[in-house]
Design a protein around this motif. Structure first.
Motif, PDB file in Angstrom:
ATOM      1  N   GLU A  69      -5.367  -8.660   4.436  1.00  0.00           N
ATOM      2  CA  GLU A  69      -4.215  -7.792   4.687  1.00  0.00           C
ATOM      3  C   GLU A  69      -2.912  -8.476   4.282  1.00  0.00           C
ATOM      4  N   ALA A  70      -2.796  -9.745   4.591  1.00  0.00           N
ATOM      5  CA  ALA A  70      -1.575 -10.481   4.238  1.00  0.00           C
ATOM      6  C   ALA A  70      -1.431 -10.585   2.721  1.00  0.00           C
ATOM      7  N   GLU A  72      -2.667  -8.545   0.498  1.00  0.00           N
ATOM      8  CA  GLU A  72      -2.316  -7.204   0.013  1.00  0.00           C
ATOM      9  C   GLU A  72      -0.829  -6.932   0.227  1.00  0.00           C
ATOM     10  N   GLN A  73      -0.331  -7.281   1.393  1.00  0.00           N
ATOM     11  CA  GLN A  73       1.089  -7.061   1.698  1.00  0.00           C
ATOM     12  C   GLN A  73       1.972  -7.849   0.730  1.00  0.00           C
ATOM     13  N   TRP A  76       1.950  -6.180  -2.771  1.00  0.00           N
ATOM     14  CA  TRP A  76       2.739  -4.962  -2.935  1.00  0.00           C
ATOM     15  C   TRP A  76       4.228  -5.193  -2.736  1.00  0.00           C
ATOM     16  N   THR A  77       4.605  -6.066  -1.814  1.00  0.00           N
ATOM     17  CA  THR A  77       6.032  -6.262  -1.560  1.00  0.00           C
ATOM     18  C   THR A  77       6.684  -7.204  -2.561  1.00  0.00           C
TER      19      THR A  77
END
Length: 120
Positions: A69-70, A72-73, A76-77
């Motif tokens: 999740e980290a 992926e974050q 995208w950011t």
């Protein structure tokens, strides 16, 4: 001993002739389909990656869900490649805890501590 008249090459030749006849007949039965032509747009191609990392020696890596999740974050950011995030983290760990021959005591401690938290 005389050769049989229906050898593979003669059968192949005969099939080719029959196929040509069928194509010629079908061309007479059906008028050619004319489709309107649209102006051709140049095809967009991705830029070739300029990485010096060879596409060899791939590894299958399983990550914790929180790490996934980290990453992926971050992807995208920050608009960075997921693999680059992992490579940067590994590079940082090796720079701090690996001298080219052995892992430092701190590096070993971090790995053992992580192992204890994640294994039963």
């Amino acid at each position: 001993m005389p050769r049989p008249s229906n050898t593979i090459s003669s059968l192949s030749q005969e099939m080719g002739e029959r196929t040509r006849e069928i194509y010629q007949m079908s061309g007479q039965q059906f008028p050619p389909i004319v489709q309107p032509q649209e102006p051709a747009q140049p095809q967009r191609r991705r830029a070739k990656p300029q990485s010096i990392i060879p596409r060899e020696g791939g590894k299958l890596l399983f990550l914790e869900e929180r790490h996934n999740e980290a990453i992926e974050q971050i992807h995208w950011t920050s608009k960075v490649d997921r693999q680059d995030v992992i490579r940067a983290a590994v590079d940082e760990f090796l720079a701090r805890h690996f001298n080219g021959d052995r892992l430092s005591e701190e590096g070993e401690r971090l790995i053992k501590e992580y192992y204890r938290r994640t294994h039963i």
